[in-house]
Design an enzyme around this catalytic site. Sequence first.
Site, PDB file in Angstrom:
ATOM      1  N   LYS A 109       0.998  -1.232   0.040  1.00 48.22           N
ATOM      2  CA  LYS A 109       0.041  -0.171   0.208  1.00 48.22           C
ATOM      3  C   LYS A 109       1.021   1.210  -0.005  1.00 48.22           C
ATOM      4  O   LYS A 109       2.059   1.196   0.916  1.00 48.22           O
ATOM      5  CB  LYS A 109      -1.080  -0.019   1.270  1.00 48.22           C
ATOM      6  CG  LYS A 109      -1.917  -1.036   1.285  1.00 48.22           C
ATOM      7  CD  LYS A 109      -2.392  -1.491   2.553  1.00 48.22           C
ATOM      8  CE  LYS A 109      -3.280  -2.620   2.692  1.00 48.22           C
ATOM      9  NZ  LYS A 109      -3.653  -3.222   3.894  1.00 48.22           N
ATOM     10  N   ARG A 163      -3.805  -7.531  14.026  1.00 51.00           N
ATOM     11  CA  ARG A 163      -3.054  -6.547  14.705  1.00 51.00           C
ATOM     12  C   ARG A 163      -3.311  -5.333  14.154  1.00 51.00           C
ATOM     13  O   ARG A 163      -4.153  -4.885  13.210  1.00 51.00           O
ATOM     14  CB  ARG A 163      -1.579  -6.690  14.069  1.00 51.00           C
ATOM     15  CG  ARG A 163      -1.532  -6.722  12.683  1.00 51.00           C
ATOM     16  CD  ARG A 163      -0.184  -6.836  12.068  1.00 51.00           C
ATOM     17  NE  ARG A 163       0.071  -6.973  10.584  1.00 51.00           N
ATOM     18  CZ  ARG A 163      -0.452  -6.042   9.646  1.00 51.00           C
ATOM     19  NH1 ARG A 163      -0.539  -5.029   9.954  1.00 51.00           N
ATOM     20  NH2 ARG A 163      -0.526  -6.594   8.343  1.00 51.00           N
TER      21      ARG A 163
END
Length: 451
Positions: free
Chosen positions: A237, A291
């Site tokens: 990303k 997470r």
Amino acid sequence: MFEKVLIANRGEIALRIARACREMGIRTVAVHSTADADAMHVRLSDESVCIGPPAALASYLNKAAILSAATITNVDAIHPGYGFLSENADFAEMVQSHGFTFIGPTAEHIRMMGDKITAKRVALAHGLKVVPGSDGPVASEADAMAIARAIGYPVLLKATAGGGGRGMKVAREDSELGEAFRLARAEAGAAFGNDELYMEKYLIHPRHIEVQILADSHGGVVHLGERDCSLQRKHQKMLEEAPSPALNAETRHDIGRIACEAIAGMGYQSVGTLEFLYENGEFYFMEMNTRLQVEHPVTEMICGVDLVREQIRVATGAPLGFTQSDIRIAGHAIECRINAENPVTFVPSPGKITGYHAPGGLGVRVDSALYSGYTVPPHYDSMIAKLIVFGNNRNECLMRVRRALVEFVIEGVETTIPLHAKLVAEPDFINGDYDIHWLEGFVSGKNGKDQ
Ligand code: ADP
């Protein structure tokens, strides 16, 4: 509440966690490699322990050294951040068995979601759609061929133990499949020590949309809307935004509800992200990250919730202090990941920061561990800063990102700031008209839509 927390990470995320702890009155212990002795996360923590030489395997991935540091500093809990040991079920188990709290989900949930084939089965069992593909592992090239013909080309071979886009190869026809299989298997074996593969139909124009979840240990589950992370290069990303320009309020509500039901069904607790590919109005579950994520701040900006604070609170066993109807999504946020890399070739550019000036003003947040005189070490990830910008609407946000990028000065290393400046001026991006393949076309100078 915890009195002292060890942060098993480095860079901006270690700083992010230390900030949340300080605001909560929790003392912090930083761990660092010899390469990071002068790092900001060390300076801003109450105590620090050197856990090994520069190589991550010998320091930030060194479970025994981290547990020793936790023992000698007498902490209550360990926060793993993202990357490194954050999705290592064995580590989570060791943390608990040494009498510390792991600030994250249970080892069982990490293990379940870390195996991508199991994750897809669990997701299916809890009402999520998945990308069509193999039911389980693909054992041989012959198997791969049979499955590819059944689901139809193009197909994507993926590593069961995957992460960071490694071990993924596309095959568009029979003749490409053998090589894709061999390459994916070799890459997966080298990266994860596990060369098991599975197969999915390769979607042509999907968006990557992920839903942020927060769950406590009392059955409380909320979602905090979605992030659009379609702007990726090599499956990494580069820029994220929330809300997604592709969803309306009704679709957001629907996928949020479905995600919460799945999470509640799994008995999951802590922060977590369900990642989907979104194409033609359908959400296909891809994987779950158990997470905190790099891009969590865009969600914080539009929801006004401190995700790290909530993650720590639920890890103590406290119930969520709010329900879904208390969550208000307002405005728009964009995050630019700024890497110490050449903005054209993407070759890493570690080195000494000779000048540094972070942008400021209304709606501008910079999460970074940089300072003038700091030396970016060559041993770790090249992301050196996250510029996160909020606006009352997407247009205001875009205008603000542009001016913040102009203000941002990082001297001494090359950075991807010029690439972000170009990207946020691009008509397709301004129109929100992009899919997961678009950025590759943009950075290579071709029109992404023709890819
Ligand atoms: P990793 O765990 O390695 O990050 P993911 O499963 O999250 O792997 O996939 C990473 C990226 O690869 C996704 O964000 C998406 O851009 C692309 N991708 C994954 N699966 C598909 C698919 N079936 N079709 C098209 N692109 C895909």
